[in-house]
Write a protein that holds these residues in place. Sequence first.
Motif, PDB file in Angstrom:
ATOM      1  N   LEU A  98       2.187   6.090   2.735  1.00  0.00           N
ATOM      2  CA  LEU A  98       3.297   5.843   1.802  1.00  0.00           C
ATOM      3  C   LEU A  98       2.878   4.878   0.693  1.00  0.00           C
ATOM      4  O   LEU A  98       3.280   5.023  -0.465  1.00  0.00           O
ATOM      5  CB  LEU A  98       4.513   5.266   2.549  1.00  0.00           C
ATOM      6  CG  LEU A  98       5.173   6.170   3.588  1.00  0.00           C
ATOM      7  CD1 LEU A  98       6.386   5.495   4.194  1.00  0.00           C
ATOM      8  CD2 LEU A  98       5.574   7.507   2.958  1.00  0.00           C
ATOM      9  N   VAL A 150      11.587   2.653   0.344  1.00  0.00           N
ATOM     10  CA  VAL A 150      10.980   3.389  -0.770  1.00  0.00           C
ATOM     11  C   VAL A 150      11.130   2.591  -2.067  1.00  0.00           C
ATOM     12  O   VAL A 150      10.209   2.508  -2.888  1.00  0.00           O
ATOM     13  CB  VAL A 150      11.615   4.791  -0.896  1.00  0.00           C
ATOM     14  CG1 VAL A 150      11.201   5.454  -2.204  1.00  0.00           C
ATOM     15  CG2 VAL A 150      11.206   5.653   0.292  1.00  0.00           C
ATOM     16  N   GLY A 173       3.859   8.730   7.963  1.00  0.00           N
ATOM     17  CA  GLY A 173       3.575   7.830   6.830  1.00  0.00           C
ATOM     18  C   GLY A 173       2.177   7.252   6.848  1.00  0.00           C
ATOM     19  O   GLY A 173       1.847   6.368   6.062  1.00  0.00           O
TER      20      GLY A 173
END
Length: 430
Positions: free
Chosen positions: A300, A268, A341
Amino acid sequence: MTIYRGTFLDTPDNPFTGGRLRAEADHGLRVLQGFIVERAPYQELVRTHPEDEVVDLSEGLVLPGFVDTHVHFPQVRAIGGLGMPLLDWLEKCALPEEARLADDAYAASVAADFVDGLARAGTTTALVFGSHFPGAVDALFTEAARVGLRVTSGLVLSDRILREDLLTTTDRAFNEGLDLAKRWHGVGRNRYAVTPRFSLSCTAPLLESAGALQAEIDGLWFTSHINENQEEVDVVRQLFGCDYATSYDNAGLLGRRSVLAHNVHPTVGELRMLGASGTAVAHCPTSNAALGSGSFPLGLHLQHGVRVALGSDVGAGTGFSLFKEGLQAYFMQQLMGKERGGHRLEVRHLLHLATSAGAEALGMDDCIGDLSVGKEFDALWLRPPFGCTLDVALRHADTPEDALAKAFALAGPADVGGTWVGGDRVPTGT
Ligand SMILES: [Zn+2]
């Protein structure tokens, strides 16, 4: 003045933020000195400009020229090395072929095959991983200029781990890169990109010298690989003591003129860093599947504002066609779904990823990427051989949108009937 007649499809507005697919049948584009100056229904255009030459592309579809944001020039003859993960594939398949480009004559013949392969696939613009040898990089730029494609490329750099004959030093890398950039950057349609191979095979001083070279000449690009294979990611973390994106960031290499290939296994924190810096990611779905690298978390990336476009990653990728990459991206995202994702795709997304997203990632969206008035006429004409399955499918399509979906399902280089860059028809097989 030339009027191109056809069914034109493009994505002038980003479909990921609500843009639609623009599809106009029996339309006309009026082109002057390579630029689109008027766009209207064909009958209207010929009525107002009866003196213009007409190029009839009305059989099939006309799309913006494809933009391949990650493809390796020295690997065209290495396509098809199946059954290996990344690091084995590099050692056994790609690097022995890359070493052969030390020979200038061999490099020139590979450059001819490579540029012709792009043009035949309908690719008009590419960010190209060059060669470890300056003579071979010269050969690529020379051939791209001869044929007329828009190529951004550079000398590939490594100073550890790879075989000895592909290694350089920090000083040599800087000086050879500077010479090449001075010779080619901004000359015709060529641009230069500093190209460390990947952090795995580059020491921190080599990455820093790449950053220094990018800062040395206005407008240079940076490209490399990131987070492709879990084993590779783990070694990079051990070597640098930080994540993959930070290894580039520490050398000043992230920004809006940076494109990193793969990013299959990002953290992330890295996604935030890429989004904030404006670094784009080249998604290479056939390569990711062929090497078993993993599933690309497109959702994502979108959530973190990371710009994404398509790359063929020839030769780990299985060919030059961005129709195939679009289809594989579609498959991968269908299987992943939001919960893993992913981001399920529609045909307008596929066209965007293969055209306008690439133009944006390469900072060329002011002049290419769609077929609006004011843009240069970079286009591919999809006209499959009579009677083949794609031809049958196109003739029975309900709408242009339906036809485009059939194209992504079925089309390959053999179905591309012509390619134009800046209004010039690109020669193939010459
Ligand atoms: Zn690659």
